[in-house]
Design an enzyme around this catalytic site. Structure first.
Site, PDB file in Angstrom:
ATOM      1  N   CYS A   1     -16.605   4.780  -0.863  1.00 58.01           N
ATOM      2  CA  CYS A   1     -15.640   3.755  -1.309  1.00 58.01           C
ATOM      3  C   CYS A   1     -15.869   3.392  -2.770  1.00 58.01           C
ATOM      4  CB  CYS A   1     -15.767   2.524  -0.421  1.00 58.01           C
ATOM      5  SG  CYS A   1     -14.948   1.054  -1.065  1.00 58.01           S
TER       6      CYS A   1
ATOM      7  N   HIS B   1     -14.589   0.876  -4.559  1.00 59.28           N
ATOM      8  CA  HIS B   1     -14.845  -0.553  -4.747  1.00 59.28           C
ATOM      9  C   HIS B   1     -16.298  -0.895  -4.393  1.00 59.28           C
ATOM     10  CE1 HIS B   1     -10.779  -1.541  -5.740  1.00 59.28           C
ATOM     11  NE2 HIS B   1     -10.305  -1.121  -4.587  1.00 59.28           N
ATOM     12  N   CYS B   2     -16.834  -0.215  -3.362  1.00 56.12           N
ATOM     13  CA  CYS B   2     -18.234  -0.448  -2.981  1.00 56.12           C
ATOM     14  C   CYS B   2     -19.175   0.000  -4.095  1.00 56.12           C
ATOM     15  CB  CYS B   2     -18.568   0.302  -1.691  1.00 56.12           C
ATOM     16  SG  CYS B   2     -17.552  -0.147  -0.267  1.00 56.12           S
TER      17      CYS B   2
END
Length: 495
Positions: free
Chosen positions: A60, A62-63
Site C-alpha cells: 500500500c 499510503h502505508c
C-alpha cells in the site's frame, strides 16, 4: 450488506484523495513501533490502557508514506509521561486476517485506538504526519473533556475552523454532567469537548447562556447552536446533525476536507451537485441548490456542492464524465444512485421532488458490454449480470476483483486454468467482474474485499468460495456444488 460495505470502501478511497500524505526520508530507528501479529496481539493489548494499532499492507502506497511519520511519532511518544505505545499489524498476512476482520479493516492504512485493554475501540481520525499524530494522541490519551476556567482558556480552546462542543453546568456533578462526559468519551476521536461553570468565558453570546446547556461551535451556517436535552442518544444525534453544514463545500481548500469526510461518513442520503465553481453563472445554481437543502432540512438528506477540479475521485467511482456537469447524484445507503446530468438551476427542485416521490429510476454504473467475449474466463459487467449469472441456466463461478489487487492478479492464471478445464462443458461458466467499475446491486453477493468469489448453481443456490486458491480446490468446490444441485433435482423428480 455487501453494497453498504462497498460504498464505505469507495468513500474511504474518496476521503483518502482529500489529503496528500507526505513523508520525508527518516533516519529514525523503527524499534519504537511494536510489531504485533495473531500470536501476541491480545496479550499485548490487554496490558495497556491506551495503545494505537496500524493495520497495513506492505504493497500500500499510503502505508509506505505513513511509515516514517508513524515511526517518528512513536519515538516522540515513547518519551511522553506516561509513554504512549504505537504498534502495527501486517493485515495482508494470511495469519492476521482474523484480526483484520475482527477490527473491521476495510482499507489501508487503518489505525485504531484501543482503550482499557482493548475493551473500547475507536477509529483514529487525526493527522498522518509525525507532529500532528503526537498532538492528536496526547489529547486522546488525556481527559475526554477539558475544563475551561477563563476567557483565555476558551479563546485558545475554541478554534474558529473546527467543531468544538462545550457543556455549561452549574456544577460538575449530576445526571446531566455524567451524560455529557459519557458523550465526550464516546465521540472524543471525532470532536473536541470542553466544560465550564461560567458561560461568560465563551465567545459569541456566551454570557446569555444559562446551564446546563450544550453549545456547539462551528465555522459555518449559524456559527453556534445550543441544546438542552441531556439524553445521551439525543445529544449524540444533535452533535452529528449539527456538525454537517447545510451544504457541504467540496473543493481544494483543506479546511473544508474534515466536513467533506464527515458528510461521506454520515448515515444521511447524499445529494451531491458537481459543477465547475469557477464558471460564470454558477451563483444561480448554488443559490437554488441551497434553497432545496433548506427545504429538505431534517428529512434525512445531506447536501454537498462539489467543485469539478476536486471531485475527480468521486467521478471515477460513480462512472460519470466531466461533460455531464452540472450534475446531481443522489446516493442512498444501500448503494442505489440517481443521476441528473447537464442540469440548469431551475431543474434542481423539481428533480429532487420527483426523486422523493419515487419517480426517478436508479442509475447503474456499468462498463461497456464487451464486443467480443471469447476468452476462457468470461467478462461480466453490470448490464449483463442478470443474463449471464441468473438467466444463463448454467453453474456460474464468478470472481469480483479489482484491477490493482495483487491477490486478484495471482488468482487470474488459476481461474484461467479452471476455465480451460470447463471449456467444453456447456453447464459451467467461469467469469469475472471488475467490482470497481460496475455496480453490484444484488444483496446476495457480499463483496467485502478482493478477490471475492461466489458460485451460483444452475438451480439458483448461491455460496461463497472460501477454500484454497488452487485449480484443484476450485474444481472440487464446483463439482461438489453441482452434485448437490443434481441430487436436489433428482429428489424433486421422485416427488
Amino acid at each position: 450488506m455487501g453494497r453498504i460495505v462497498s460504498v464505505w470502501l469507495a468513500f474511504a478511497v474518496i476521503a483518502c484523495s482529500l489529503t496528500a500524505i507526505s513523508a520525508e526520508e527518516s533516519g529514525e530507528s523503527k524499534e519504537f513501533v511494536l510489531t504485533l501479529d495473531q500470536s501476541n496481539f491480545t496479550d499485548t493489548v490487554s496490558k495497556h490502557d491506551f495503545i494505537v494499532v496500524e493495520f497495513y499492507a506492505p504493497w500500500c502506497g499510503h502505508c509506505k508514506n505513513l511509515s516514517p511519520e508513524y515511526e517518528k511519532a512513536a519515538s516522540m511518544l515513547s518519551k511522553h509521561d506516561p509513554p504512549i505505545l504505537l504498534a502495527k499489524v501486517d493485515a495482508n498476512e494470511e495469519s492476521n486476517k482474523d484480526l483484520a476482520n475482527e477490527y473491521e479493516v476495510r482499507g489501508f492504512p487503518t489505525l485504531k485506538i484501543l482503550r482499557n485493554g482493548g475493551k473500547n475501540v475507536q477509529e483514529y481520525k487525526g493527522p498522518r504526519e509525525a507532529d500532528g499524530i503526537v498532538e492528536y494522541l496526547k489529547k486522546q490519551s488525556g481527559p475526554a473533556s477539558a475544563e475551561i476556567k477563563s476567557a483565555e482558556d476558551a479563546s485558545s480552546f475554541i478554534d474558529e475552523k473546527k467543531i468544538v462542543i462545550v457543556g455549561v453546568f452549574p456544577k460538575f456533578s449530576g445526571q446531566e454532567f455524567d451524560n455529557y462526559m459519557a458523550l465526550a468519551e464516546k465521540l472524543r476521536s471525532d470532536y473536541e469537548f470542553g466544560h465550564t461553570l461560567d458561560a461568560k468565558y465563551l465567545p459569541r453570546g456566551g454570557s446569555s447562556v444559562t446551564g446546563p446547556v450544550v453549545r456547539l461551535f462551528k465555522p459555518f451556517d449559524e456559527l453556534f447552536v445550543d441544546f438542552k436535552d441531556f439524553n445521551v442518544e439525543a445529544l449524540e444525534k444533535f452533535v452529528e446533525e449539527s456538525s454537517i453544514p447545510l451544504v457541504t463545500l467540496f473543493n481544494n481548500d483543506p479546511s473544508n476536507h474534515p466536513f467533506v469526510i464527515k458528510f461521506y461518513n454520515s448515515p444521511l442520503v447524499k445529494a451531491m451537485l458537481f459543477a465547475n465553481l469557477s464558471n460564470e453563472g454558477v451563483d444561480s445554481l448554488k443559490s437554488k441548490f441551497r434553497e432545496v437543502a433548506e427545504q429538505y432540512k431534517g428529512q434525512g438528506i445531506g447536501f454537498l456542492l462539489g467543485d469539478l477540479e476536486a471531485s475527480q475521485a468521486a467521478f471515477q467511482y460513480f462512472g460519470v464524465q466531466e461533460s455531464q456537469v452540472p450534475l446531481i447524484i443522489i446516493l442512498e445507503n444501500d448503494g442505489k444512485k440517481y443521476l441528473k446530468p447537464n442540469l440548469e438551476a431551475d431543474h434542481i427542485a423539481p428533480w429532487v421532488k420527483d426523486y422523493k416521490e419515487g419517480k426517478v429510476p436508479p442509475y447503474v454504473k456499468s462498463e461497456p458490454i464487451p464486443v467480443e467475449n471469447n476468452e476462457p474466463v468470461k467478462v461480466v459487467v453490470a448490464d449483463t449480470f442478470d443474463d449471464m449469472v441468473f438467466k444463463s441456466g448454467k453453474n456460474v463461478l464468478l470472481e469480483f476483483y479489482a484491477p490493482w489487487c495483487g491477490h486478484c492478479q495471482k488468482l487470474a492464471p488459476i481461474l484461467e486454468e479452471v476455465a480451460v478445464h470447463y471449456e467444453n462443458d456447456a453447464k459451467v461458466l467461469i467469469a469475472k467482474l471488475d467490482a470497481t467499475a460496475n455496480d453490484i446491486m444484488d444483496p446476495n453477493f457480499d463483496v467485502r474485499g478482493y478477490p471475492t468469489v461466489y458460485f451460483r448453481s444452475a438451480d439458483g443456490n448461491i455460496s461463497a468460495y472460501e477454500g484454497e486458491r488452487t485449480k484443484e480446490d476450485i474444481i472440487d468446490f464446483i463439482e461438489k456444488n453441482r452434485e448437490k444441485t443434481a441430487h436436489q433435482e433428482a429428489l424433486k423428480d421422485e416427488l
